[in-house]
Design a protein around this motif. Structure first.
Motif, short mmCIF file in Angstrom:
data_model
loop_
_atom_site.label_atom_id
_atom_site.label_comp_id
_atom_site.label_asym_id
_atom_site.label_seq_id
_atom_site.Cartn_x
_atom_site.Cartn_y
_atom_site.Cartn_z
N TRP A 91 0.82 -1.21 0.00
CA TRP A 91 0.00 0.00 0.00
C TRP A 91 0.85 1.26 0.00
CZ3 TRP A 91 -4.09 -1.80 4.08
CH2 TRP A 91 -4.98 -2.67 3.44
N PHE A 92 1.97 1.15 0.68
CA PHE A 92 2.87 2.31 0.69
C PHE A 92 3.35 2.61 -0.73
CE2 PHE A 92 6.81 4.59 1.22
CZ PHE A 92 6.44 5.54 2.16
N ASP A 93 3.73 1.57 -1.46
CA ASP A 93 4.18 1.77 -2.85
C ASP A 93 3.05 2.35 -3.70
OD1 ASP A 93 6.61 0.77 -2.12
OD2 ASP A 93 6.28 -1.23 -2.96
N GLU A 94 1.82 1.89 -3.44
CA GLU A 94 0.68 2.44 -4.19
C GLU A 94 0.48 3.92 -3.86
OE1 GLU A 94 -2.55 -0.14 -3.19
OE2 GLU A 94 -1.93 -1.67 -4.63
N ALA A 95 0.69 4.26 -2.58
CA ALA A 95 0.54 5.66 -2.18
C ALA A 95 1.55 6.53 -2.91
CB ALA A 95 0.70 5.80 -0.67
N VAL A 96 2.78 6.02 -3.02
CA VAL A 96 3.82 6.79 -3.72
C VAL A 96 3.44 6.92 -5.19
CG1 VAL A 96 6.24 6.79 -4.43
CG2 VAL A 96 5.61 6.10 -2.10
N THR A 97 2.99 5.81 -5.79
CA THR A 97 2.63 5.82 -7.20
C THR A 97 1.45 6.75 -7.47
OG1 THR A 97 3.34 3.54 -7.30
CG2 THR A 97 2.05 4.32 -9.17
N ALA A 98 0.54 6.82 -6.50
CA ALA A 98 -0.63 7.69 -6.68
C ALA A 98 -0.28 9.16 -6.51
CB ALA A 98 -1.71 7.32 -5.67
N GLY A 99 0.97 9.44 -6.17
CA GLY A 99 1.40 10.84 -6.10
C GLY A 99 1.15 11.48 -4.75
N LEU A 100 0.91 10.67 -3.72
CA LEU A 100 0.69 11.23 -2.39
C LEU A 100 1.93 11.99 -1.95
CD1 LEU A 100 -1.49 11.07 -0.13
CD2 LEU A 100 -0.03 9.36 0.92
N ARG A 101 1.73 13.16 -1.41
CA ARG A 101 2.87 13.96 -0.97
C ARG A 101 3.34 13.46 0.39
NH1 ARG A 101 3.40 20.18 0.02
NH2 ARG A 101 5.57 20.41 -0.61
N GLU A 102 4.62 13.21 0.51
CA GLU A 102 5.22 12.71 1.74
C GLU A 102 4.41 11.59 2.38
OE1 GLU A 102 8.17 15.28 3.73
OE2 GLU A 102 6.44 16.60 3.84
N PRO A 103 4.24 10.49 1.68
CA PRO A 103 3.47 9.38 2.26
C PRO A 103 4.17 8.77 3.47
CG PRO A 103 4.53 8.68 0.24
CD PRO A 103 4.77 10.15 0.35
N ASN A 104 5.47 9.07 3.62
CA ASN A 104 6.20 8.51 4.76
C ASN A 104 6.06 9.38 6.02
OD1 ASN A 104 7.66 10.52 3.46
ND2 ASN A 104 9.64 9.71 4.08
N ALA A 105 5.27 10.45 5.93
CA ALA A 105 5.03 11.25 7.14
C ALA A 105 4.07 10.49 8.04
CB ALA A 105 4.45 12.60 6.76
N MET A 106 4.43 10.34 9.27
CA MET A 106 3.53 9.62 10.17
C MET A 106 3.48 10.32 11.53
SD MET A 106 5.76 6.23 11.03
CE MET A 106 6.92 6.23 12.38
N ALA A 107 2.34 10.22 12.16
CA ALA A 107 2.20 10.78 13.50
C ALA A 107 2.62 9.70 14.48
CB ALA A 107 0.76 11.18 13.75
N LEU A 108 3.53 10.05 15.34
CA LEU A 108 4.01 9.09 16.34
C LEU A 108 3.49 9.53 17.69
CD1 LEU A 108 6.01 6.73 17.00
CD2 LEU A 108 7.67 8.51 17.51
N THR A 109 2.77 8.65 18.35
CA THR A 109 2.18 9.00 19.65
C THR A 109 2.80 8.15 20.76
OG1 THR A 109 0.12 9.57 18.57
CG2 THR A 109 0.02 9.18 20.94
N THR A 110 3.23 8.82 21.80
CA THR A 110 3.75 8.11 22.97
C THR A 110 3.06 8.65 24.21
OG1 THR A 110 5.53 9.71 23.08
CG2 THR A 110 6.01 7.66 21.95
N VAL A 111 3.17 7.89 25.28
CA VAL A 111 2.55 8.30 26.54
C VAL A 111 3.63 8.28 27.61
CG1 VAL A 111 0.79 7.70 28.25
CG2 VAL A 111 0.37 7.29 25.83
N ASN A 112 3.75 9.35 28.37
CA ASN A 112 4.81 9.37 29.37
C ASN A 112 4.38 8.62 30.63
OD1 ASN A 112 3.24 11.04 30.91
ND2 ASN A 112 4.39 12.90 30.45
N LYS A 113 5.31 8.57 31.60
CA LYS A 113 5.02 7.76 32.79
C LYS A 113 3.80 8.25 33.54
CE LYS A 113 9.49 5.75 33.39
NZ LYS A 113 10.87 6.14 33.53
N ALA A 114 3.51 9.54 33.41
CA ALA A 114 2.33 10.09 34.09
C ALA A 114 1.06 9.84 33.28
CB ALA A 114 2.52 11.58 34.32
N GLY A 115 1.20 9.15 32.17
CA GLY A 115 0.02 8.83 31.36
C GLY A 115 -0.37 9.92 30.39
#
Ligand SMILES: NC(=O)C1=CN([C@@H]2O[C@H](COP(=O)(O)OP(=O)(O)OC[C@H]3O[C@@H](n4cnc5c(N)ncnc54)[C@H](O)[C@@H]3O)[C@@H](O)[C@H]2O)[C@H](O)CC1
Ligand SMILES: [K+]
Length: 441
Positions: A362-386
């Motif tokens: 799907w990633f390759d398809e996204a690149v082929t479809a012309g998606l801009r920066e398909p490798n941009a991803m939101a990374l979510t973490t939670v600290n010790k306090a939640g």
């Protein structure tokens, strides 16, 4: 855990497939800092290990080709049209005489044929309509065609709209017996596009059509409209007086709102009030009186000798677009922004057993479809306090061992990756109708 629902369309937007992405749960939490990557991505970068899949679940979301969101390229084109609109505060408006002169020169010394110009004009109209009125909400298009070239533009637009997926209906009461026009009619007949006699049109068009295109008269119109166009114009006038725009089909006028004086506009004040005007070559003087929300320019064929002779100030066409918005960009009702997803089933049998292989496809398809920066991803973490926190990072690799992304050194400290809650990443691939959520334990 990995979840995704995908609808994919190719670059032309004409084909689509539906895909699913399995959830998967993994068992432990480890994040391995890797060797510092070369500049310009400062260290460290991290690899989330591939961990065995525990279970599968599926999210279903898909759509027919008619309901797909715009590709990123289209979205960028829209943005560019808006930008061009802002830049084009002063646009040249042509007199009736100059409009006719330019036409003659194009088709004389400048070597164009009327067929060519009409094809480009009609294509501009169809693309402008498709840019503003999405298929998912506006499928049935009535095109009312007059006896001259304006009507010819309408016939061409009908054909293109058909190929874009719309359902055109054509009302063409005064046919012109020239090969160009009979050819256009034959082309529409071969697509089984219905020709609707005037007498079969309902007095109130709002129940049967989602868009009405007014291609009755262009820059050669003069005097008062003669039958049957007088009644047809009145039908459109009655549509314009329905106050609630959601309850009536929008009216799109080609080049001139039919019945308007080419230079003075709606002199009586009782004429058509189109929602959209597609001016061709350059707006005519009457366009200054147009107050609807969507004014576009089409007819991307003006050569420099014409521009310089007539001192034309026109906005540039963005990219490969056949139309450009002119005038103010209407303000958007955010609450009305939505995509309609029809939900056929998504089957486990349709996805690859290894979610990383599926991701890669799907990633390759996204690149082929012309998606801009398909490798941009939101990374979510939670600290010790939640307390959760998210940031955008760039995916730099994926294989059976996991996802690799980079963050800056000082940001690493804020990642709180060693807390109890595992990190999640999220890919948004709107042109594929795809959201992928990854959560690793
Ligand atoms: N260079 C360009 O911009 C191009 C624009 N195109 C389109 O062509 C029209 C102009 O076409 P033309 O054939 O000259 O005129 P009209 O379509 O406006 O109509 C002429 C047609 O209408 C009859 N007519 C005139 N007045 C009346 C009336 N009061 N009642 C009834 N009938 C009337 C007249 O007898 C003729 O039969 C331009 O606006 C663009 O839309 C080209 O397609 C490409 C080049
Ligand atoms: K028109």
């Amino acid at each position: 855990m990995l979840t995704a629902a995908c609808k994919f369309r190719n670059k032309s937007g004409l084909a689509s497939t539906t895909r699913v992405m399995p959830f998967f749960l993994s068992t432990s939490a480890t994040v391995t800092p890797l060797c510092p990557p070369p500049s310009p991505y400062p260290s460290p970068h991290f690899r989330l290990p591939y961990l065995p899949r525990r279970g599968l679940a599926f999210l279903a979301a898909a759509a027919s080709p008619r309901t797909l969101p715009p590709t990123p390229r289209q979205a960028m084109a829209s943005l560019a049209t808006s930008t061009a609109a802002a830049a084009a505060a002063e646009v040249t408006h042509l007199s009736q005489r100059d409009a006719a002169d330019i036409d003659e020169q194009l088709m004389g010394p400048l070597g164009f044929s009327v067929d060519q110009l009409m094809e480009l004009a009609g294509l501009s109209v169809a693309t402008a309509v498709a840019e503003v009125y999405k298929l998912s909400e506006h499928t049935r298009v009535l095109i009312i065609c007059g006896p001259g070239n304006n009507g010819g533009d309408g016939l061409v637009a009908a054909r293109h709209l058909y190929h874009f997926g719309y359902k055109p209906f054509v009302c063409y009461p005064k046919r012109t017996a020239k090969p160009l026009y009979s050819g256009l009619v034959t082309q529409l007949e071969s697509l089984a596009i219905p020709f609707v006699p005037v007498e079969d049109l309902p007095q109130d068009l709002s129940g049967q059509y989602d868009i009405v295109i007014d291609a009755m008269f262009g820059f050669s119109f003069h005097g008062a409209p003669r039958p049957p166009f007088d009644d047809l114009i009145q039908m459109l006038v009655s549509l314009s007086v329905i106050g609630d725009s959601a309850k009536r089909p929008p009216i799109v006028s080609v080049d001139i709102p039919s019945g308007w004086h080419v230079e003075e506009g709606d002199v009586s004040g009782g004429g058509i009030k189109p929602d959209m005007l597609v001016s061709l070559t350059a707006p005519k003087l009457c366009a200054k009186k147009f107050t609807g929300p969507h004014h576009f320019l089409g007819g991307r064929f003006v050569p420099p000798p014409i521009s310089s002779k007539y001192g034309l100030e026109l906005p540039p066409y963005p990219g490969t677009s056949m139309c450009v918005r002119i005038g103010k960009v209407p303000s958007v009702d955010i609450s009305s922004l939505r995509e309609n997803y029809i939900s056929p089933e998504l089957l486990e049998t349709q996805v690859m057993p290894n979610p990383f292989d599926q991701f890669r496809t799907w990633f390759d398809e996204a690149v082929t479809a012309g998606l801009r920066e398909p490798n941009a991803m939101a990374l979510t973490t939670v600290n010790k306090a939640g307390k959760p926190s998210s940031r955008m990072v760039l995916l730099k690799g994926v294989d059976k061992q996991g996802f690799v992304w980079y963050v800056k050194n000082h940001h690493f400290k804020q990642l709180s990756i060693h807390s109890n809650e595992p990190p999640k990443n999220l890919f948004l691939m709107p042109s594929l109708g795809l959201v992928q959520v990854h959560k690793l334990r």
